[in-house]
Design an enzyme around this catalytic site. Structure first.
Site, PDB file in Angstrom:
ATOM      1  N   CYS A  23       0.868  -1.182   0.000  1.00  0.00           N
ATOM      2  CA  CYS A  23       0.000   0.000   0.000  1.00  0.00           C
ATOM      3  C   CYS A  23       0.903   1.229   0.000  1.00  0.00           C
ATOM      4  CB  CYS A  23      -0.968  -0.013   1.176  1.00  0.00           C
ATOM      5  SG  CYS A  23      -0.168   0.033   2.797  1.00  0.00           S
ATOM      6  N   ASN A  26       2.338   1.468   4.290  1.00  0.00           N
ATOM      7  CA  ASN A  26       2.638   0.203   4.991  1.00  0.00           C
ATOM      8  C   ASN A  26       2.340   0.288   6.491  1.00  0.00           C
ATOM      9  OD1 ASN A  26       5.496  -2.018   5.543  1.00  0.00           O
ATOM     10  ND2 ASN A  26       3.409  -2.566   5.086  1.00  0.00           N
ATOM     11  N   CYS A  28      -1.336   0.813   7.343  1.00  0.00           N
ATOM     12  CA  CYS A  28      -2.785   0.525   7.483  1.00  0.00           C
ATOM     13  C   CYS A  28      -3.193  -0.709   6.674  1.00  0.00           C
ATOM     14  CB  CYS A  28      -3.618   1.735   7.057  1.00  0.00           C
ATOM     15  SG  CYS A  28      -3.332   3.219   8.043  1.00  0.00           S
ATOM     16  N   ARG A  29      -3.285  -0.563   5.339  1.00  0.00           N
ATOM     17  CA  ARG A  29      -3.887  -1.622   4.530  1.00  0.00           C
ATOM     18  C   ARG A  29      -2.999  -2.852   4.352  1.00  0.00           C
ATOM     19  NH1 ARG A  29      -5.092   2.254  -0.347  1.00  0.00           N
ATOM     20  NH2 ARG A  29      -3.192   3.140   0.563  1.00  0.00           N
ATOM     21  N   SER A  30      -1.739  -2.638   3.930  1.00  0.00           N
ATOM     22  CA  SER A  30      -0.915  -3.827   3.629  1.00  0.00           C
ATOM     23  C   SER A  30      -0.512  -4.618   4.877  1.00  0.00           C
ATOM     24  CB  SER A  30       0.294  -3.477   2.755  1.00  0.00           C
ATOM     25  OG  SER A  30       1.147  -2.553   3.370  1.00  0.00           O
ATOM     26  N   ASP A 139      -8.014   3.965   0.985  1.00  0.00           N
ATOM     27  CA  ASP A 139      -7.052   4.420   1.992  1.00  0.00           C
ATOM     28  C   ASP A 139      -7.812   4.929   3.214  1.00  0.00           C
ATOM     29  OD1 ASP A 139      -5.150   5.699   3.476  1.00  0.00           O
ATOM     30  OD2 ASP A 139      -4.279   6.815   1.798  1.00  0.00           O
TER      31      ASP A 139
HETATM   32  P1  4NP Z   1      -1.729   2.859   4.040  1.00  0.00           P
HETATM   33  O1  4NP Z   1      -2.331   4.248   4.619  1.00  0.00           O
HETATM   34  O2  4NP Z   1      -1.204   3.163   2.658  1.00  0.00           O
HETATM   35  O3  4NP Z   1      -2.902   1.959   4.001  1.00  0.00           O
HETATM   36  O4  4NP Z   1      -0.657   2.445   5.016  1.00  0.00           O
HETATM   37  C1  4NP Z   1      -1.600   5.432   4.653  1.00  0.00           C
HETATM   38  C2  4NP Z   1      -0.739   5.662   5.703  1.00  0.00           C
HETATM   39  C3  4NP Z   1      -0.011   6.851   5.750  1.00  0.00           C
HETATM   40  C4  4NP Z   1      -0.161   7.782   4.745  1.00  0.00           C
HETATM   41  C5  4NP Z   1      -1.015   7.548   3.689  1.00  0.00           C
HETATM   42  C6  4NP Z   1      -1.738   6.372   3.643  1.00  0.00           C
HETATM   43  N1  4NP Z   1       0.569   9.028   4.818  1.00  0.00           N
HETATM   44  O5  4NP Z   1       0.365   9.875   3.940  1.00  0.00           O
HETATM   45  O6  4NP Z   1       1.372   9.212   5.737  1.00  0.00           O
END
Ligand code: 4NP
Length: 172
Positions: A23, A26, A28-30, A139
């Site tokens: 994702c 790294n 939240c989703r992955s 997201d």
């Molecule tokens: P992820 O979510 O891609 O599912 O881990 C996010 C976590 C952090 C950010 C964006 C999306 N960020 O912009 O810091």
């Protein structure tokens, strides 16, 4: 018990199938996908045949544990994400893994730009394995708790489809 023994005998000495979930951050989703799929793999007795990992497109959260909201939502469904730490996708991941599974189209496009052409067949949307067909895993980072529940709903569905797919490949 007999099934587990048969699986181990079938796969003895064979190279495991390696799966990387990707994702943006790294956190939240992955890591949610990694934790959910790892439990499916354990429950199927296939830990020796399937290797699971996750990584992010961005470098913003390297070394951090999953977001507390992701950990809490996962824990409610019995998944423990606390030992995971964020890392960024590395060029060698495309050679090391058999599947590089993106959470959304933006991740998919970034992976497509980095992936050497000889490994491009490995890069797919994780939700290609969903019962309802491919869609983004939205997201949840900027938003409320409902976003993390939706991530888990989609990830649990796709994880079942992915496990069925990999089992056919392993012939178990
Ligand atoms: P992820 O979510 O891609 O599912 O881990 C996010 C976590 C952090 C950010 C964006 C999306 N960020 O912009 O810091």
């Amino acid at each position: 018990m007999r099934t587990t023994n048969r699986i181990k005998a079938t796969r003895a000495g064979a190279r495991p199938i390696r799966i990387l979930f990707v994702c943006l951050g790294n956190i939240c989703r992955s890591p949610t996908a990694e934790g959910v799929f790892a439990r499916h793999v354990r429950e199927a007795g296939l830990e020796e045949s399937i290797v699971v990992d996750s990584a992010g497109i961005g470098d913003y959260h390297i070394g951090e544990p999953p977001d507390p909201r992701a950990r809490a939502a996962a824990a409610q469904r019995g998944y423990d994400l606390s030992a995971l730490r964020a890392r960024q996708v590395d060029k060698k991941d495309f050679a090391d893994f058999d599947y590089v599974l993106a959470m959304d189209q933006e991740n998919l496009r970034a992976l497509g730009r980095w992936c050497p052409p000889e490994h491009s067949h490995k890069v797919k949307l994780f939700t290609e394995f969903c019962s309802t067909g491919p869609c983004p895993v939205p997201d949840p980072y900027v938003g409320g708790a409902r976003g993390f529940e939706l991530v888990l709903d989609l990830v649990e569905d796709a994880a079942q489809g992915l496990l069925r797919h990999v089992r056919r490949q392993l012939d178990v």
